[in-house]
Scaffold this motif. Sequence first.
Motif, mmCIF file in Angstrom:
data_model
loop_
_atom_site.group_PDB
_atom_site.id
_atom_site.type_symbol
_atom_site.label_atom_id
_atom_site.label_comp_id
_atom_site.label_asym_id
_atom_site.label_seq_id
_atom_site.Cartn_x
_atom_site.Cartn_y
_atom_site.Cartn_z
ATOM 1 N N PRO A 139 -6.232 -5.957 -55.000
ATOM 2 C CA PRO A 139 -7.674 -5.926 -55.256
ATOM 3 C C PRO A 139 -8.485 -6.434 -54.057
ATOM 4 N N MET A 140 -7.836 -7.042 -53.077
ATOM 5 C CA MET A 140 -8.510 -7.527 -51.866
ATOM 6 C C MET A 140 -8.418 -6.523 -50.724
ATOM 7 N N MET A 141 -7.960 -5.314 -51.026
ATOM 8 C CA MET A 141 -7.735 -4.303 -50.008
ATOM 9 C C MET A 141 -9.002 -3.965 -49.213
ATOM 10 N N ALA A 142 -10.138 -3.830 -49.868
ATOM 11 C CA ALA A 142 -11.373 -3.460 -49.162
ATOM 12 C C ALA A 142 -11.749 -4.515 -48.126
ATOM 13 N N GLU A 143 -11.675 -5.775 -48.518
ATOM 14 C CA GLU A 143 -11.997 -6.847 -47.585
ATOM 15 C C GLU A 143 -11.013 -6.880 -46.423
ATOM 16 N N MET A 144 -9.734 -6.645 -46.713
ATOM 17 C CA MET A 144 -8.727 -6.640 -45.657
ATOM 18 C C MET A 144 -8.952 -5.466 -44.708
ATOM 19 N N CYS A 145 -9.319 -4.308 -45.257
ATOM 20 C CA CYS A 145 -9.594 -3.148 -44.409
ATOM 21 C C CYS A 145 -10.767 -3.427 -43.468
ATOM 22 N N ALA A 146 -11.794 -4.102 -43.964
ATOM 23 C CA ALA A 146 -12.942 -4.445 -43.116
ATOM 24 C C ALA A 146 -12.517 -5.391 -41.992
ATOM 25 N N MET A 147 -11.710 -6.394 -42.323
ATOM 26 C CA MET A 147 -11.216 -7.317 -41.298
ATOM 27 C C MET A 147 -10.297 -6.605 -40.316
ATOM 28 N N CYS A 148 -9.481 -5.711 -40.814
ATOM 29 C CA CYS A 148 -8.560 -4.965 -39.974
ATOM 30 C C CYS A 148 -9.339 -4.104 -38.982
ATOM 31 N N ALA A 149 -10.399 -3.470 -39.445
ATOM 32 C CA ALA A 149 -11.227 -2.651 -38.554
ATOM 33 C C ALA A 149 -11.788 -3.502 -37.422
ATOM 34 N N ARG A 150 -12.219 -4.692 -37.744
ATOM 35 C CA ARG A 150 -12.760 -5.601 -36.713
ATOM 36 C C ARG A 150 -11.682 -5.989 -35.708
ATOM 37 N N ALA A 151 -10.491 -6.324 -36.192
ATOM 38 C CA ALA A 151 -9.392 -6.690 -35.290
ATOM 39 C C ALA A 151 -9.016 -5.512 -34.396
ATOM 40 N N CYS A 152 -9.010 -4.313 -34.959
ATOM 41 C CA CYS A 152 -8.678 -3.114 -34.177
ATOM 42 C C CYS A 152 -9.731 -2.853 -33.104
ATOM 43 N N ASP A 153 -10.999 -3.023 -33.446
ATOM 44 C CA ASP A 153 -12.071 -2.848 -32.461
ATOM 45 C C ASP A 153 -11.916 -3.840 -31.311
ATOM 46 N N MET A 154 -11.640 -5.086 -31.650
ATOM 47 C CA MET A 154 -11.468 -6.118 -30.624
ATOM 48 C C MET A 154 -10.267 -5.818 -29.734
ATOM 49 N N CYS A 155 -9.195 -5.340 -30.332
ATOM 50 C CA CYS A 155 -7.998 -5.017 -29.566
ATOM 51 C C CYS A 155 -8.265 -3.838 -28.632
ATOM 52 N N ALA A 156 -8.933 -2.808 -29.132
ATOM 53 C CA ALA A 156 -9.247 -1.641 -28.300
ATOM 54 C C ALA A 156 -10.088 -2.057 -27.093
ATOM 55 N N GLU A 157 -11.078 -2.899 -27.334
ATOM 56 C CA GLU A 157 -11.925 -3.384 -26.232
ATOM 57 C C GLU A 157 -11.102 -4.172 -25.218
ATOM 58 N N ALA A 158 -10.232 -5.038 -25.697
ATOM 59 C CA ALA A 158 -9.403 -5.845 -24.798
ATOM 60 C C ALA A 158 -8.469 -4.959 -23.980
ATOM 61 N N CYS A 159 -7.855 -3.992 -24.626
ATOM 62 C CA CYS A 159 -6.922 -3.106 -23.922
ATOM 63 C C CYS A 159 -7.625 -2.290 -22.848
ATOM 64 N N MET A 160 -8.859 -1.897 -23.089
ATOM 65 C CA MET A 160 -9.590 -1.084 -22.120
ATOM 66 C C MET A 160 -10.038 -1.884 -20.903
ATOM 67 N N ARG A 161 -9.939 -3.204 -20.977
ATOM 68 C CA ARG A 161 -10.257 -4.034 -19.810
ATOM 69 C C ARG A 161 -9.161 -3.952 -18.750
ATOM 70 N N MET A 162 -8.049 -3.307 -19.096
ATOM 71 C CA MET A 162 -6.935 -3.180 -18.155
ATOM 72 C C MET A 162 -6.586 -1.695 -18.011
ATOM 73 N N PRO A 163 -7.460 -0.931 -17.344
ATOM 74 C CA PRO A 163 -7.269 0.522 -17.272
ATOM 75 C C PRO A 163 -6.038 0.946 -16.475
ATOM 76 N N GLU A 164 -5.467 0.042 -15.719
ATOM 77 C CA GLU A 164 -4.283 0.385 -14.916
ATOM 78 C C GLU A 164 -3.006 0.437 -15.752
ATOM 79 N N ALA A 165 -3.090 0.073 -17.011
ATOM 80 C CA ALA A 165 -1.913 0.055 -17.890
ATOM 81 C C ALA A 165 -2.019 1.185 -18.910
ATOM 82 N N PRO A 166 -1.297 2.304 -18.686
ATOM 83 C CA PRO A 166 -1.412 3.442 -19.611
ATOM 84 C C PRO A 166 -0.998 3.117 -21.042
#
Length: 124
Positions: A73-100
């Motif tokens: 029953p907490m799935m919606a809240e977890m999905c929202a948090m997961c989306a935030r973590a994924c956004d942060m990870c994508a941003e962090a990974c793009m700071r290192m464009p030399e790593a495919p």
Amino acid sequence: MQKTQKAGQATKMTKEMQQCLEACLTCHNMCEQAMTDCLQKGGGQAEMQVMRAIMDCSEMTRTCADMMMRRSPMMAEMCAMCARACDMCAEACMRMPEAPHLAECADSCRRCAEMCRAMAGAAA
């Protein structure tokens, strides 16, 4: 007002839930591979910040997938948090464009974030 599910009542796994689940598992695997590559490569402070974001995303996507599989029953809240973590990870990974491998991880994170945001909105 937010819809709640009665105790013991399981919701049916919808096509959207299945797609989100698959996106979470794919993202988790990509994060794990990126962590392995980063650890083998070594690095400085910038790499450590990226590693933290990748580790957070890896754990969050795994947990989110687990909660969807058991239709928590907490799935919606977890999905929202997961989306935030994924956004942060994508941003962090793009700071290192030399790593495919980090670019691939960022792509997977963005897809997972999109699916999780949709799932969080649908379940709310």
